[in-house]
Design a protein around this motif. Structure first.
Motif, PDB file in Angstrom:
ATOM      1  N   ARG A   1       0.760   1.673   3.460  1.00 26.06           N
ATOM      2  CA  ARG A   1       1.532   0.443   3.278  1.00 26.06           C
ATOM      3  C   ARG A   1       0.711  -0.547   2.444  1.00 26.06           C
ATOM      4  O   ARG A   1      -0.518  -0.426   2.355  1.00 26.06           O
ATOM      5  CB  ARG A   1       1.869  -0.194   4.617  1.00 26.06           C
ATOM      6  CG  ARG A   1       2.767   0.668   5.495  1.00 26.06           C
ATOM      7  CD  ARG A   1       4.192   0.642   5.013  1.00 26.06           C
ATOM      8  NE  ARG A   1       5.056   1.451   5.857  1.00 26.06           N
ATOM      9  CZ  ARG A   1       5.649   1.002   6.956  1.00 26.06           C
ATOM     10  NH1 ARG A   1       5.439  -0.251   7.351  1.00 26.06           N
ATOM     11  NH2 ARG A   1       6.440   1.791   7.660  1.00 26.06           N
TER      12      ARG A   1
ATOM     13  N   MET B   1      -3.267  -0.455  -1.053  1.00 23.37           N
ATOM     14  CA  MET B   1      -2.575   0.141   0.077  1.00 23.37           C
ATOM     15  C   MET B   1      -3.580   0.763   1.035  1.00 23.37           C
ATOM     16  O   MET B   1      -4.600   1.322   0.612  1.00 23.37           O
ATOM     17  CB  MET B   1      -1.574   1.204  -0.396  1.00 23.37           C
ATOM     18  CG  MET B   1      -0.578   0.701  -1.429  1.00 23.37           C
ATOM     19  SD  MET B   1       0.578   1.972  -1.979  1.00 23.37           S
ATOM     20  CE  MET B   1       1.527   2.193  -0.482  1.00 23.37           C
TER      21      MET B   1
ATOM     22  N   ALA C   1      -0.711   2.834   7.310  1.00 27.28           N
ATOM     23  CA  ALA C   1       0.240   1.904   7.919  1.00 27.28           C
ATOM     24  C   ALA C   1      -0.228   1.405   9.275  1.00 27.28           C
ATOM     25  O   ALA C   1       0.038   0.254   9.642  1.00 27.28           O
ATOM     26  CB  ALA C   1       1.612   2.582   8.053  1.00 27.28           C
TER      27      ALA C   1
END
Length: 551
Positions: free
Chosen positions: A53, A88, A91
């Motif tokens: 993410r 990124m 997550a």
């Protein structure tokens, strides 16, 4: 004798058949097994790869380097998107990484704040300290402006003149602000004014008129106080008129919509607002009323008597004596006129009376505030009403005169109609034109929102199922046969002393099935002697080939 595989070597004029022993096959099988295990491990790692993410995006290069260094120190894996616009991380570690980086003051936003003053060197000059303070102040102001929702980034330039003791040479500081707005965002005049006052309040002796605000397109925002189409009105007055008109429209539509249905009424209002400020003083006098109703302020009365006294008395010394006190004789009414009748001269009596009354005066002081409504005009369009006959057919029919009169009265009440002010209302009943809508294909079920969660779960399950299927196929088709062959080679007898490459004659036909014919060491030696005696050149070439291949 060890298991061997058949092959051939072509030499000029001859074809030499040979066999490869189990040692080379063991190496090839081991390499194959290792490759298959590596492929299976790669498939497993691909299936176990975490979902990434966005941690931060649109950061400066300096902030990006500091963030990457902190991530490496914390042991958090990261990767860049295409173009390096975003960073990124897995997550499940996004929020943890953001909190830890925020504790370190990252990202800083590309602007240097008052932390620049913490790194002052010993012995720095006063000029350098002044420059660093100005840089720190510019950075802090830029950070404050970037907190506005529509502003993506900001730069502030301050021009602060040097202080002087001469009043005539003192100059006020100036400031310039460059704003980079988010795509599709704009700033209204109130937001621009807020930024101007923010900068002016942060710098001593900086007036708001010396602050210039420019956006990334080169548009001057700080001088947008007046609209060119409406001279004399500022942005606040224009906004007041617009809000007044929208308020009238909302009231009209909210009261008519329950009658004609939603999307069947449209209203517009035009307000003529007087923003002039007037003051008036009036002093008026009314005519005098009846004496009984008038108030007396002051009253003065005077009486004067003029006359010559009659001669009398005895001549002589007694006449020079002062007269005795006067006494009023008591006589009858008939005797009052005796002196006059006796020839005494009459006396003059004068009476004056002055009466001052209060003046009836009215003083009126009137001050009319700005923003008064001079005239209001409203236009309303109402759609035809739906009518359903006995067969269920729907038609649009116009409203009756009574319905239009009812709607007109409701509109007048909602807008605050005033005939003396010159307000006007115009209501039109006409069918609305239906918008042409292009038929859109129904989206497939996997794009519908109610199935999004199930589709995500199916994708995750499908990925693991695909991984298991690929691993199973690799095991059954490649790894298991190779392990079987590797086990068979481990059980085979040791190779012959003749080496890996043994010349022989092919004793089996091309179509014959089964394993190659195994010979003893003595048979191979005898056949090699026969070949060497029959064709020594071929044997020499074979030996030369062995020497060249380091076997």
């Amino acid at each position: 004798m060890a298991e061997a595989s058949a092959g051939e070597i072509v030499v000029p004029g001859n074809v030499i058949h040979y066999t490869r022993t189990a040692g080379g096959r063991r190496v090839m099988l081991a390499l194959g097994v290792a490759a298959i295990v590596a492929v299976m491990g790669a498939v497993w790692m691909w299936a176990r790869q975490p979902e990434y993410r966005v941690l931060f995006s649109n950061f400066s290069d300096r902030d990006g380097g500091a963030i990457v260094a902190q991530l490496e120190q914390m042991g958090i894996p990261y990767k860049y998107t295409e173009g390096g616009a975003a960073l990124m991380v897995p997550a499940d570690r996004v929020h943890d990484a953001r909190l830890k980086l925020a504790q370190q003051g990252l990202p800083k936003g590309g602007n240097v704040g008052f932390e620049l003053m913490e790194n002052q060197r010993l012995g720095s000059s006063q000029f350098l300290e002044r420059v660093n303070f100005q840089r720190a102040l510019e950075g802090e102001l830029a950070r404050s402006i970037e907190s506005v929702a529509s502003v993506q980034s900001a730069r502030v330039h301050l021009a602060m003149p040097k202080d002087t003791v001469f009043v005539s040479e003192q100059k006020a500081p100036t400031a310039s602000v460059l704003l980079n707005l988010h795509p599709g965002r704009t700033l209204d005049p109130q937001q621009v004014s807020a930024i101007v006052h923010l900068v002016a309040s942060s710098v001593p002796e900086l007036p708001t008129k010396n602050v210039t605000v420019v956006d990334q397109n080169g548009n001057l925002l700080s001088d947008a106080g007046k609209s060119p189409g409406t001279p004399g009105l500022d942005a606040t007055q224009i906004k007041y008129v617009q809000e007044l008109q929208q308020s009238v429209v909302r009231r009209i539509e909210s009261i008519i919509t329950p009658i004609v249905g939603p999307n069947n009424v449209r209203a517009e209002a035009t307000a003529d607002v007087d923003f002039s400020r007037s003051e008036q003083a009036v002093e008026s006098y009314k005519p005098n009323q009846t004496p009984e109703a008038m108030a007396i302020r002051s009253q003065q009365t005077s009486e004067a008597i003029n006359g010559t006294p009659a001669a009398g008395g005895v001549p002589g010394a007694l006449t020079n004596q002062p007269p005795a006190p006067a006494t009023a004789p008591v006589v009858a009414q008939g005797a009052a006129a005796a002196p006059a009748a006796n020839g005494a001269p009459p006396s003059n009596v004068r009476k004056d009376a002055t009466v001052n009354y209060e003046v009836d005066k009215t003083i009126q002081y009137v001050q009319q505030g700005m923003g008064g409504l001079k005239r209001l005009s409203v236009a309303v369009v109402v759609n035809h009403k739906r009518s359903v006959d006995a067969k269920g057919k729907v038609t649009m029919v116009p409203l009756s005169a009574a319905e239009i009169a009812q709607i007109t009265n409701l509109v007048k009440e909602a807008m605050g109609f005033n005939a003396e002010r010159g307000d006007s209302v115009n209501i039109v009943n006409t069918p609305f034109a239906a918008p042409e809508r292009e038929p859109l294909p129904e989206p497939p079920f996997w794009k519908q929102p109610e199935y999004a969660e199930y589709i995500d779960l199916a994708l995750v399950a499908g990925r693991y199922l695909l991984m298991a299927l690929v691993l199973l196929l690799i095991y059954l088709k490649l790894l298991k046969p190779m392990l079987k062959k590797f086990s068979d080679l481990a059980k085979a007898p040791p190779p012959s002393p003749a080496g890996d490459l043994n010349p022989q004659l092919e004793l089996q036909h091309a179509g014959q099935a089964g394993l190659p014919h195994q010979r003893t060491y003595q048979d191979n030696l005898a056949r090699a002697k026969d070949m060497a005696s029959q064709d020594p050149r071929a044997v020499a070439n074979i030996v030369k080939t062995w020497v060249g291949s380091n076997e």
